[in-house]
Design an enzyme around this catalytic site. Sequence first.
Site, mmCIF file in Angstrom:
data_model
loop_
_atom_site.group_PDB
_atom_site.id
_atom_site.type_symbol
_atom_site.label_atom_id
_atom_site.label_comp_id
_atom_site.label_asym_id
_atom_site.label_seq_id
_atom_site.Cartn_x
_atom_site.Cartn_y
_atom_site.Cartn_z
ATOM 1 N N TYR A 25 4.395 3.700 -9.523
ATOM 2 C CA TYR A 25 5.108 3.321 -8.302
ATOM 3 C C TYR A 25 5.985 2.089 -8.557
ATOM 4 O O TYR A 25 7.147 2.042 -8.144
ATOM 5 C CB TYR A 25 4.096 3.040 -7.194
ATOM 6 C CG TYR A 25 4.684 2.627 -5.871
ATOM 7 C CD1 TYR A 25 5.126 3.585 -4.964
ATOM 8 C CD2 TYR A 25 4.769 1.288 -5.504
ATOM 9 C CE1 TYR A 25 5.653 3.215 -3.732
ATOM 10 C CE2 TYR A 25 5.288 0.910 -4.280
ATOM 11 C CZ TYR A 25 5.734 1.874 -3.394
ATOM 12 O OH TYR A 25 6.253 1.503 -2.181
ATOM 13 N N SER A 27 9.800 -2.390 -2.919
ATOM 14 C CA SER A 27 8.530 -3.114 -2.962
ATOM 15 C C SER A 27 8.638 -4.272 -3.940
ATOM 16 O O SER A 27 9.311 -4.170 -4.970
ATOM 17 C CB SER A 27 7.401 -2.176 -3.400
ATOM 18 O OG SER A 27 6.219 -2.903 -3.671
#
Length: 295
Positions: A214, A158
């Site tokens: 995350y 990501s």
Amino acid sequence: MDIDCTFTKSSCSPIKQWWSKNTVAVVTGANKGIGYALVKRLAELGLTVVLTSRDINKGKAAVESLKELGLHVACRQLDVSDPSSIAAFASWLRQTYGSLDILVNNAGVTFNEIGANSVVHADTVIKTNFYGPKMLTETLLPMFRQSATASRILNMSSQLGLLNKLQNQAWKELLIDEQRLSEEKIEQMVLQFLTQVQNGTWQEGGWPKLWTDYSVSKLALNAYTRLLSNRYRSRNLRVNCFCPGFTRTSMTRGQGCHTAEEAADVAAMFLLLPSNELPTGKFFKCSSSKLRSKI
């Protein structure tokens, strides 16, 4: 690691097929979402594909849905956060196929809602998103086939884990420095974050501000990808990161700019590039914009 390319389906030339039914690909966390869509696409293209799922019943249901489409893929239980599950999977893979050509580390979790930022489950997120792919990769490395077509590892990542999201200058400088970067240093960074989560000081640590746990897990995965790519460059093993962008999946609660199938199509096209066109140690992002290469 910064964005090296923005990769789109429309910006790619048709790929000349180098693979066959004997090309073995493993996709983790593939009972739904991008993982499932990628398994479907690779199976359509004629590869031998292994779909793994933490919940074996969900994995079997996914395989049955593919079977109804005329696609036959293997299914195996795998919890990337569990060393014993990884060992059992590796043993089965070795006995069943003998070797491996492609590994897609797709399994991942987040417990944050869009716009929220809790670190309550930071341990689980780091264990699944960073240590999981790392443990699985290191267990399967001896099984990768050495051939002219090049074996491939694709870590689904990501842009939340890009260096420009990190405000901690000391860690940023270390992650940029390839001479100093090591697995030990990456794990020290992760441990510092988890320690600060435990003592309640993580907000002053200079960590990414969105989906912090995350983001840190992907920051570590990106760094590990670059480290691994340098280590195995001479062995003809290509290791890269791929960010699917804001995709409509359960992780984003159905929000996003494109579908899981669209993201998977782009990931497959990048993953299956001929060996002379496929780089290593790079970060690619799925986007609607034109391909811009910095390689």
